[in-house]
Design a protein around this motif. Structure first.
Motif, short mmCIF file in Angstrom:
data_model
loop_
_atom_site.label_atom_id
_atom_site.label_comp_id
_atom_site.label_asym_id
_atom_site.label_seq_id
_atom_site.Cartn_x
_atom_site.Cartn_y
_atom_site.Cartn_z
N MET A 17 0.94 -1.20 0.01
CA MET A 17 -0.03 0.15 0.08
C MET A 17 0.72 1.25 -0.13
SD MET A 17 -2.88 0.92 2.74
CE MET A 17 -3.73 2.49 2.64
N PRO A 18 0.71 1.99 -1.02
CA PRO A 18 1.46 3.47 -0.91
C PRO A 18 1.38 4.36 0.37
CG PRO A 18 0.13 3.17 -3.18
CD PRO A 18 -0.35 1.87 -1.87
N ASN A 19 2.32 4.94 0.41
CA ASN A 19 2.12 6.00 1.47
C ASN A 19 2.58 7.06 0.67
OD1 ASN A 19 2.14 4.85 3.95
ND2 ASN A 19 4.36 3.97 3.89
N TRP A 20 1.60 8.08 0.64
CA TRP A 20 1.73 9.52 -0.23
C TRP A 20 2.12 10.44 0.71
CZ3 TRP A 20 2.09 8.69 -5.15
CH2 TRP A 20 1.35 7.70 -5.74
N PHE A 21 3.18 11.35 0.31
CA PHE A 21 3.55 12.53 0.85
C PHE A 21 3.45 13.70 -0.04
CE2 PHE A 21 5.59 9.08 3.01
CZ PHE A 21 5.66 9.44 4.35
N LEU A 22 2.85 14.71 0.58
CA LEU A 22 2.59 16.01 -0.14
C LEU A 22 4.02 17.00 0.05
CD1 LEU A 22 0.83 17.74 -1.97
CD2 LEU A 22 -0.17 18.48 -0.11
N ASP B 185 5.29 8.92 -3.57
CA ASP B 185 5.02 7.80 -2.95
C ASP B 185 6.33 7.58 -2.18
OD1 ASP B 185 4.31 5.39 -1.88
OD2 ASP B 185 4.40 4.25 -3.89
N ALA B 186 6.54 7.47 -0.65
CA ALA B 186 7.74 7.21 -0.08
C ALA B 186 7.40 6.33 1.14
CB ALA B 186 8.46 8.54 0.17
N VAL B 187 8.54 5.85 1.60
CA VAL B 187 8.49 4.97 2.94
C VAL B 187 8.44 5.90 4.23
CG1 VAL B 187 9.65 3.40 4.20
CG2 VAL B 187 9.65 3.05 1.64
N SER B 188 9.09 6.99 3.98
CA SER B 188 9.14 7.81 5.23
C SER B 188 9.37 9.26 4.76
CB SER B 188 10.39 7.24 6.13
OG SER B 188 11.65 7.68 5.58
N TYR B 189 9.24 10.19 5.78
CA TYR B 189 9.45 11.70 5.36
C TYR B 189 10.71 11.89 4.91
CZ TYR B 189 5.26 12.77 7.94
OH TYR B 189 4.13 12.97 8.23
N THR B 190 11.83 11.13 5.28
CA THR B 190 13.27 11.41 4.65
C THR B 190 13.33 10.65 3.07
OG1 THR B 190 13.99 11.15 6.79
CG2 THR B 190 15.58 10.75 5.13
N ASP B 191 12.69 9.65 3.10
CA ASP B 191 12.66 9.13 1.75
C ASP B 191 12.08 10.04 0.72
OD1 ASP B 191 13.17 7.32 -0.34
OD2 ASP B 191 11.09 6.27 -0.01
N ALA B 192 10.98 10.53 1.02
CA ALA B 192 9.75 11.50 0.50
C ALA B 192 10.99 12.89 0.11
CB ALA B 192 8.63 12.07 1.04
N GLU B 193 11.56 13.38 1.14
CA GLU B 193 12.45 14.51 0.94
C GLU B 193 13.59 13.98 -0.22
OE1 GLU B 193 15.27 17.76 3.15
OE2 GLU B 193 14.81 15.62 4.25
N GLY B 194 14.25 13.03 -0.30
CA GLY B 194 15.23 12.56 -0.93
C GLY B 194 14.80 12.16 -2.42
N ARG B 195 13.47 11.83 -2.67
CA ARG B 195 12.58 11.54 -3.86
C ARG B 195 12.44 12.89 -4.51
NH1 ARG B 195 8.84 7.79 -4.74
NH2 ARG B 195 9.09 7.97 -6.97
N LEU B 196 12.05 13.77 -3.78
CA LEU B 196 11.78 15.22 -4.14
C LEU B 196 12.86 15.68 -4.78
CD1 LEU B 196 9.31 16.77 -1.71
CD2 LEU B 196 8.68 16.48 -4.03
N TYR B 197 14.21 15.84 -3.96
CA TYR B 197 15.30 16.53 -4.56
C TYR B 197 15.63 15.76 -5.85
CZ TYR B 197 16.46 19.52 -0.63
OH TYR B 197 16.51 20.39 0.26
N ASN C 180 8.70 3.36 -8.12
CA ASN C 180 8.83 2.48 -9.48
C ASN C 180 9.94 1.58 -9.10
OD1 ASN C 180 9.39 1.78 -12.07
ND2 ASN C 180 9.81 3.80 -12.88
N GLU C 181 9.66 0.37 -9.48
CA GLU C 181 10.37 -0.96 -9.03
C GLU C 181 11.63 -0.79 -9.77
OE1 GLU C 181 10.42 -3.78 -7.28
OE2 GLU C 181 8.72 -3.09 -6.14
#
Length: 169
Positions: free
Chosen positions: A1-6, A40-52, A151-152
């Motif tokens: 199940m995806p974890n969505w971060f805005l 779609d990220a595992v944590s806040y830190t992952d969301a920040e990294g993916r945004l960058y 994305n796998e």
């Protein structure tokens, strides 16, 4: 199940102003732009990294101003859909066996479309196979520009430390 971060970013964008004279060229007018992205990220830190990772290629010198979790039941992405993302709230109606009353459970979904009517129709079509009856109560425009699902293929190359040390020797 995806974890969505805005995630919201802010950056300065130059303004084309014909009124600026030649002696003021070093003082270029800029406006502050704020944009929102869904990741779609595992944590806040992952969301920040993916945004960058996703935004740095197109937008120089930006700051991430906010990252917040967004509870979504589903995201419906249509390739031929519009550029606007709509937040659609549906109420699923079930019968409570203990009390005998109807119970309404809210569910929030995101869909891209050109108009609110098209967003309503797309969600209605997607939920047609749902077992419980539902009622769509809200269709709202969001400021989300783009969505970055997990994305796998982007899976990081995680290996045991022993394998990395052996490869280095």
């Amino acid at each position: 199940m995806p974890n969505w971060f805005l995630g919201k970013i802010r950056y300065q964008q130059p303004i084309d102003d014909s009124n600026v004279g030649s002696r003021n060229e070093e003082f270029i007018k800029q406006k502050t732009v704020t944009e929102a992205y869904l990741v779609d990220a595992v944590s806040y830190t992952d969301a920040e990294g993916r945004l960058y990772q996703e935004i740095a290629a197109n937008t120089p010198d930006f700051d991430i101003t906010n990252i917040s979790r967004m509870k979504l039941a589903d995201v419906f992405h249509h390739e031929d859909g519009g550029d606007v993302w709509f937040k659609v709230k549906a109420m699923f109606i079930t019968d409570d066996e203990k009390t005998g009353k109807q119970k309404k459970t809210p569910s929030v979904m995101l869909v891209n479309a050109e108009t609110p009517k098209q967003a309503y129709e797309r969600v209605e079509l997607s939920l047609k196979t749902a077992l419980d009856p539902f009622e769509i109560t809200d269709v709202n425009t969001t400021k989300i520009l783009e969505i970055f699902p997990y994305n796998e293929e982007e899976k990081r190359n995680l290996r045991p430390l022993s394998e990395v040390v052996e490869a280095a020797e």
